[in-house]
Design a protein around this motif. Structure first.
Motif, PDB file in Angstrom:
ATOM      1  N   ILE A 263      77.198  58.969 109.685  1.00 55.46           N
ATOM      2  CA  ILE A 263      77.362  58.086 108.530  1.00 55.46           C
ATOM      3  C   ILE A 263      78.437  57.020 108.762  1.00 55.46           C
ATOM      4  CG2 ILE A 263      79.005  59.580 107.313  1.00 55.46           C
ATOM      5  CD1 ILE A 263      76.148  57.937 105.442  1.00 55.46           C
ATOM      6  N   ALA A 264      79.466  57.326 109.541  1.00 54.25           N
ATOM      7  CA  ALA A 264      80.537  56.355 109.779  1.00 54.25           C
ATOM      8  C   ALA A 264      79.982  55.187 110.601  1.00 54.25           C
ATOM      9  CB  ALA A 264      81.698  57.006 110.526  1.00 54.25           C
ATOM     10  N   PRO A 265      80.421  53.959 110.300  1.00 58.13           N
ATOM     11  CA  PRO A 265      79.937  52.819 111.074  1.00 58.13           C
ATOM     12  C   PRO A 265      80.321  52.980 112.546  1.00 58.13           C
ATOM     13  CG  PRO A 265      81.748  52.176 109.603  1.00 58.13           C
ATOM     14  CD  PRO A 265      81.378  53.575 109.244  1.00 58.13           C
ATOM     15  N   ASP A 266      79.423  52.577 113.439  1.00 63.06           N
ATOM     16  CA  ASP A 266      79.703  52.631 114.873  1.00 63.06           C
ATOM     17  C   ASP A 266      80.100  54.050 115.317  1.00 63.06           C
ATOM     18  OD1 ASP A 266      80.047  51.666 117.457  1.00 63.06           O
ATOM     19  OD2 ASP A 266      82.158  51.153 117.102  1.00 63.06           O
ATOM     20  N   ALA A 267      79.461  55.050 114.689  1.00 61.90           N
ATOM     21  CA  ALA A 267      79.736  56.465 114.988  1.00 61.90           C
ATOM     22  C   ALA A 267      81.233  56.796 114.908  1.00 61.90           C
ATOM     23  CB  ALA A 267      79.163  56.865 116.350  1.00 61.90           C
TER      24      ALA A 267
END
Lengths: 413, 413
Positions: free
Chosen positions: A369-373
């Motif tokens: 879910i976090a941007p850019d893993a």
């Protein structure tokens, strides 16, 4: 409150210990430097530094180096650098297919290494401990003959362990339950036994990767063992995450596999039944194939499989594709929960890194879910199957950094 | 190496700061005591303690208490105890159905509390920040009128946040993406704005539970928010686990739900579609049922559901059974990975604790690989929906413990 409270105040002898430790850590982490720079970097008075260095030198932990080259103001001073080549820490890994021993000196260089193919699951625990005792005794004798003293041994076991009692509580893949590994090894080494500790293989692998990583600024790291069992070692904010009772990182039995697949633990559908070494071998080759032969060293068998993959053998490649999908699911989950900067794939995952990493990375990028893993980089271990034993050796050596006085007394006795 | 290396050496003013901090933490954690006992407990010279206490007293952070009662040798001394009733930290929670504010004084008592039902997802972010600004300004004014100064505000948001830039990066359940929450609130508070920080709601909830738990010796804790979104806050070895970029604990979108169920994040089968508040309401009541009305405060709606459960309403009980199963799966996974001593169920999980905890505990005991679930105790939060805001207030107050000098300068200015 003390969400991040300060440490307690110290008495005089613990201050001396802390300052010796501070200097050793500085020389280890940042490299050799003059006494003047050590004083500047630590904030300790110059006279104190001079005394402490003399003490460390006498104890064989530091030595004089060349003249200081850069960054020095005024007359260049003589460099003091880490020594400690006369002492070492030993790590021993007991795994399904082998027992291995590695010895590292204080600067972290390998000074001895041994490895034996052992079908641990089919061998009584006492006989395995005989083999371990013999390997460790041989290694210590070899080192002693060249003047190197072993200050500690850490055993790595593939399962749930109790570090306080030194017991392997439960390691399903080698069939151990309540095995007193530390006492067993101590008895076999007899009077020459140094400090012995026990830790889970994944936790020690994580320590080894954390200590040796080239990626700058890593404080949060997850290491995944790849062997018959699969476990995670977690470094959070630069410290090993053990949890309440040392069980953190028990990911091998998460229900992420095929719900119909039996696991030696008695459950079904455990993650390691989908991504462990046994799963890879099962997917890639029939039962009578040479890669299933437990009397052959596991690295040799994996080399054979790797050769097949390189020759574009369809069954091998299909097996790796299947494994990559199951691996991706678990890795993404760990990244969501722990947000590591590095996730290091060990053991057979590293051997087949070229066939796994891209697919796992894609899955992580698509599902986390976090941007850019969350800034997580996925890398195969360069330490191969040696990571847990290396981590054990590092942990044994950590005693020097934590309490240089005790170690100097030991090596002088 | 420094797997657990010592802190760096300190200069004189940072030593004074550290010693003031040490004394405050002692009084907070262990309770009031005489100057002589403070000297004994901290290892600081008695004269130093006397000077430092005078400084803390002048700054309003400690005060004289009664005579020392127990454990004292010789003549009983006068007790020095935590004061700090003239300052407070404020926590603000923005969630799907409400905005709430809580103010705590230094000893941790609630000195102000406000809460407003707001349909945040249907309201523009700027309008929500108007409401937040108004609530905070009112609270600060009320406190100021009784001589209490607000030293910091922490905003709690239900999603992925960037603490450094003060941005809500992505909070799917309230439809926020790249909202500059900290700057927005600072602008609305104008010249009177204290320090403002932003943190994820689950992380702040974990801090609140960690600070207030009655269970002795807890160092590892997981807090699970229960609201429309579900997140985990992780305390490991007594410290908040943030991960590489603050994303640790993002469990709401793990693939643990019904693979057919759509999630506002765009994925399907996310865990929160099975255990979040919306899932509970969907399972328990038809769309036109009063419990779905977003203009009614969420606690009131949950009270109605709880009333139905207590009256043994079949649909409500079946909904809770279904939720318990999905909750158990995710909780077991967190226990395997993190081995917490306590796992605290927050929000609606706590409201329905009586209907959920036993089923989840059974599932955890049956599936977690560590014996006895690794010593993990499962408890419903007693802080209810206030945990994230409380955690925000604690975090704001932590500045006092970290740097008493700066706060005393602030309150005297």
């Amino acid at each position: 409150m003390a969400i991040a409270g300060p440490p307690g105040a110290k008495d005089r002898s613990s201050t001396r210990r802390a300052n010796l430790s501070l200097i050793l850590n500085l020389l280890h982490g940042e490299g050799g430097r003059s006494r003047a720079r050590i004083a500047a970097d630590t904030g300790l008075p110059k006279a104190t530094v001079t005394n402490l260095i003399a003490e460390l030198m006498e104890g064989g932990l530091v030595r004089e180096g060349g003249a200081e080259r850069e960054g020095a103001v005024g007359r260049p001073g003589q460099v003091v650098e880490l020594d400690g080549r006369a002492l070492c820490g030993v790590g021993v890994e007991i795994n399904v297919d082998y027992v291995s021993v590695i010895a590292l000196d204080l600067p972290g260089d390998v000074v001895a290494q041994r490895r034996l193919a052992v079908d641990v699951a089919s061998t009584p625990a006492e006989a395995v401990l005989d083999t371990v005792g013999q390997l460790v005794a041989e290694t210590m004798a070899e080192l002693a003959s060249s003047g190197v003293r072993t200050i500690g041994v850490t055993l790595a076991a593939p399962g749930v362990i109790d570090p306080v009692r030194g017991m392997v509580t439960y390691a399903s893949n080698i069939g151990w339950r309540e095995v007193a590994a530390v006492d067993g090894l101590r008895r076999r080494l007899g009077r020459s036994a140094p400090e012995i500790h026990l830790e889970n293989d994944a936790k020690l692998g994580a320590i080894a990767e954390f200590v040796t990583t080239d990626t700058p600024g890593v404080r949060d790291l997850v290491y995944l063992t790849g062997a018959t069992g699969v476990g995670a070692g977690i470094i959070a904010s630069g410290k090993l995450l053990r949890g309440n009772a040392g069980f953190a990182g028990e990911v091998g039995h998460l229900p992420l596999g095929d719900p119909e697949q039996d696991c030696p633990c008695g459950r079904r559908g455990c993650w390691e039944t989908a991504v462990g070494l046994a799963a890879l071998l099962r997917l890639a080759a029939d039962r009578d194939d040479e890669v299933h032969d437990p009397s052959v060293d596991v690295e040799q068998r994996l080399s054979e499989l790797r050769r097949r993959a390189e020759a574009r053998d369809e069954r091998t490649l299909a097996a790796l594709d299947t494994l990559a999908r199951s691996l991706g699911a678990g890795v993404a989950l760990l990244v969501d929960i722990l947000n590591p900067r590095l996730l290091v794939l060990g053991g057979h995952f590293a051997v087949f890194g070229a066939y796994l990493v891209d697919a796992v990375r894609d899955h992580v990028r698509d599902t986390v879910i976090a941007p850019d893993a969350g800034g997580c980089e996925l890398v195969p271990s360069v330490l191969g199957f040696t990571a847990p034993a290396r981590g054990g050796a590092y942990l044994a050596l950590d005693a020097v950094y934590q309490d240089p006085i005790a170690i100097m007394q030991l090596t002088q006795s």
